[in-house]
Design a protein around this motif. Sequence first.
Motif, mmCIF file in Angstrom:
data_model
loop_
_atom_site.group_PDB
_atom_site.id
_atom_site.type_symbol
_atom_site.label_atom_id
_atom_site.label_comp_id
_atom_site.label_asym_id
_atom_site.label_seq_id
_atom_site.Cartn_x
_atom_site.Cartn_y
_atom_site.Cartn_z
ATOM 1 N N VAL A 120 0.835 -1.201 0.000
ATOM 2 C CA VAL A 120 0.000 0.000 0.000
ATOM 3 C C VAL A 120 0.870 1.251 0.000
ATOM 4 C CG1 VAL A 120 -1.628 1.346 1.382
ATOM 5 C CG2 VAL A 120 -2.070 -1.062 0.933
ATOM 6 N N VAL A 121 1.901 1.264 0.821
ATOM 7 C CA VAL A 121 2.786 2.433 0.852
ATOM 8 C C VAL A 121 3.508 2.594 -0.481
ATOM 9 C CG1 VAL A 121 4.897 3.355 1.875
ATOM 10 C CG2 VAL A 121 3.073 2.528 3.333
ATOM 11 N N VAL A 122 4.096 1.523 -0.974
ATOM 12 C CA VAL A 122 4.845 1.609 -2.231
ATOM 13 C C VAL A 122 3.920 2.005 -3.377
ATOM 14 C CG1 VAL A 122 6.134 0.270 -3.946
ATOM 15 C CG2 VAL A 122 6.677 0.049 -1.523
ATOM 16 N N LEU A 123 2.755 1.379 -3.447
ATOM 17 C CA LEU A 123 1.845 1.682 -4.550
ATOM 18 C C LEU A 123 1.279 3.093 -4.460
ATOM 19 C CD1 LEU A 123 -0.044 -1.711 -4.878
ATOM 20 C CD2 LEU A 123 1.675 -0.774 -6.439
ATOM 21 N N LEU A 124 0.948 3.551 -3.273
ATOM 22 C CA LEU A 124 0.393 4.901 -3.133
ATOM 23 C C LEU A 124 1.454 5.985 -3.293
ATOM 24 C CD1 LEU A 124 -2.162 4.497 -0.215
ATOM 25 C CD2 LEU A 124 -2.648 4.802 -2.649
ATOM 26 N N GLU A 125 2.657 5.733 -2.801
ATOM 27 C CA GLU A 125 3.676 6.766 -2.833
ATOM 28 C C GLU A 125 4.528 6.748 -4.094
ATOM 29 O OE1 GLU A 125 5.834 6.785 0.868
ATOM 30 O OE2 GLU A 125 4.030 7.251 1.997
ATOM 31 N N ARG A 126 4.587 5.619 -4.786
ATOM 32 C CA ARG A 126 5.419 5.557 -5.992
ATOM 33 C C ARG A 126 4.613 5.401 -7.274
ATOM 34 N NH1 ARG A 126 10.998 4.927 -5.067
ATOM 35 N NH2 ARG A 126 11.153 4.277 -7.218
ATOM 36 N N PHE A 127 3.436 4.841 -7.167
ATOM 37 C CA PHE A 127 2.625 4.567 -8.354
ATOM 38 C C PHE A 127 1.190 5.023 -8.113
ATOM 39 C CE2 PHE A 127 5.895 1.290 -8.011
ATOM 40 C CZ PHE A 127 6.544 1.441 -9.223
ATOM 41 N N ALA A 128 1.015 6.263 -7.684
ATOM 42 C CA ALA A 128 -0.277 6.761 -7.218
ATOM 43 C C ALA A 128 -1.405 6.608 -8.241
ATOM 44 C CB ALA A 128 -0.149 8.221 -6.805
ATOM 45 N N LEU A 158 -3.435 -1.579 -10.816
ATOM 46 C CA LEU A 158 -2.363 -2.313 -10.167
ATOM 47 C C LEU A 158 -2.660 -2.478 -8.678
ATOM 48 C CD1 LEU A 158 0.421 -3.659 -10.405
ATOM 49 C CD2 LEU A 158 1.433 -1.399 -9.981
ATOM 50 N N ARG A 159 -3.099 -1.392 -8.028
ATOM 51 C CA ARG A 159 -3.470 -1.471 -6.611
ATOM 52 C C ARG A 159 -4.622 -2.436 -6.400
ATOM 53 N NH1 ARG A 159 -3.532 4.289 -6.620
ATOM 54 N NH2 ARG A 159 -5.727 4.202 -6.085
ATOM 55 N N ALA A 160 -5.632 -2.362 -7.264
ATOM 56 C CA ALA A 160 -6.795 -3.256 -7.137
ATOM 57 C C ALA A 160 -6.376 -4.713 -7.301
ATOM 58 C CB ALA A 160 -7.861 -2.886 -8.162
ATOM 59 N N PHE A 161 -5.527 -4.974 -8.271
ATOM 60 C CA PHE A 161 -5.065 -6.335 -8.542
ATOM 61 C C PHE A 161 -4.244 -6.886 -7.379
ATOM 62 C CE2 PHE A 161 -1.592 -9.014 -10.258
ATOM 63 C CZ PHE A 161 -2.343 -10.097 -10.679
ATOM 64 N N LEU A 162 -3.243 -6.126 -6.931
ATOM 65 C CA LEU A 162 -2.323 -6.619 -5.898
ATOM 66 C C LEU A 162 -2.916 -6.566 -4.491
ATOM 67 C CD1 LEU A 162 1.020 -5.004 -7.138
ATOM 68 C CD2 LEU A 162 0.358 -7.413 -7.278
ATOM 69 N N ALA A 163 -3.390 -5.397 -4.075
ATOM 70 C CA ALA A 163 -3.823 -5.223 -2.684
ATOM 71 C C ALA A 163 -5.204 -5.826 -2.425
ATOM 72 C CB ALA A 163 -3.804 -3.743 -2.317
ATOM 73 N N ARG A 204 6.673 0.720 7.211
ATOM 74 C CA ARG A 204 7.994 1.311 7.484
ATOM 75 C C ARG A 204 9.006 0.878 6.427
ATOM 76 N NH1 ARG A 204 8.331 5.455 10.664
ATOM 77 N NH2 ARG A 204 10.391 4.806 11.285
ATOM 78 N N VAL A 205 8.999 -0.387 6.075
ATOM 79 C CA VAL A 205 9.899 -0.886 5.039
ATOM 80 C C VAL A 205 9.539 -0.235 3.701
ATOM 81 C CG1 VAL A 205 10.567 -2.933 3.715
ATOM 82 C CG2 VAL A 205 10.405 -3.051 6.209
ATOM 83 N N GLY A 206 8.257 -0.131 3.423
ATOM 84 C CA GLY A 206 7.812 0.498 2.176
ATOM 85 C C GLY A 206 8.265 1.939 2.048
ATOM 86 N N ARG A 207 8.301 2.650 3.142
ATOM 87 C CA ARG A 207 8.729 4.060 3.109
ATOM 88 C C ARG A 207 10.218 4.193 2.838
ATOM 89 N NH1 ARG A 207 4.291 5.218 6.691
ATOM 90 N NH2 ARG A 207 2.776 6.145 5.287
ATOM 91 N N ARG A 208 10.973 3.152 3.045
ATOM 92 C CA ARG A 208 12.406 3.192 2.736
ATOM 93 C C ARG A 208 12.650 3.315 1.237
ATOM 94 N NH1 ARG A 208 16.024 1.913 6.854
ATOM 95 N NH2 ARG A 208 14.979 1.195 8.717
ATOM 96 N N PHE A 209 11.640 2.951 0.457
ATOM 97 C CA PHE A 209 11.748 3.088 -0.995
ATOM 98 C C PHE A 209 11.629 4.545 -1.417
ATOM 99 C CE2 PHE A 209 10.397 -1.364 -0.698
ATOM 100 C CZ PHE A 209 11.402 -1.945 -1.470
ATOM 101 N N GLY A 210 11.209 5.400 -0.502
ATOM 102 C CA GLY A 210 11.109 6.824 -0.787
ATOM 103 C C GLY A 210 9.757 7.219 -1.333
#
Length: 143
Positions: free
Chosen positions: A64-72, A77-82, A131-137
């Motif tokens: 959720v963090v990676v998809l929202l913050e990097r691929f908003a 993609l969010r629907a498929f994965l999450a 927290r790990v997802g936010r490390r991706f920036g």
Amino acid sequence: MSDGPPDDAGRVQPGLLVAIAVGGMLGASVRLAIARWIPTRRGRFPWATWWTNLSGSFLLGLLVVVLLERFAARRHLRAFLATGILGAFTTMSTYQIETALLLRDGHPVTGVTYGALSLAAGVALAFAGTRVGRRFGPTRRSP
């Protein structure tokens, strides 16, 4: 009757429904394979659901963090994965039924331990995943 989830304007988006359905098919299939690989005997700790839900909690927090913050803008993609894959992979209903059966069948220590630890560990791992997802920036990519 609608053909899928509505968009922000209330219009149905069949593509999102397809993404969720295909993801759900995959997630449920993996969950079934794990349940067959790690069978649970009556009155015992339900390890298959435990590992499925905890890994899914971590992955959902991460995704959720990676998809929202990097691929908003990637709604499909969010629907498929999450929603699709991880929504079907994790199973709140099985967790509740297994807890209730353990309590009903005279295994209160196992039931309470499983119920409480699943909830606490799931929340902790979802937080850890974020927290790990936010490390991706927080860099967002354009659609």
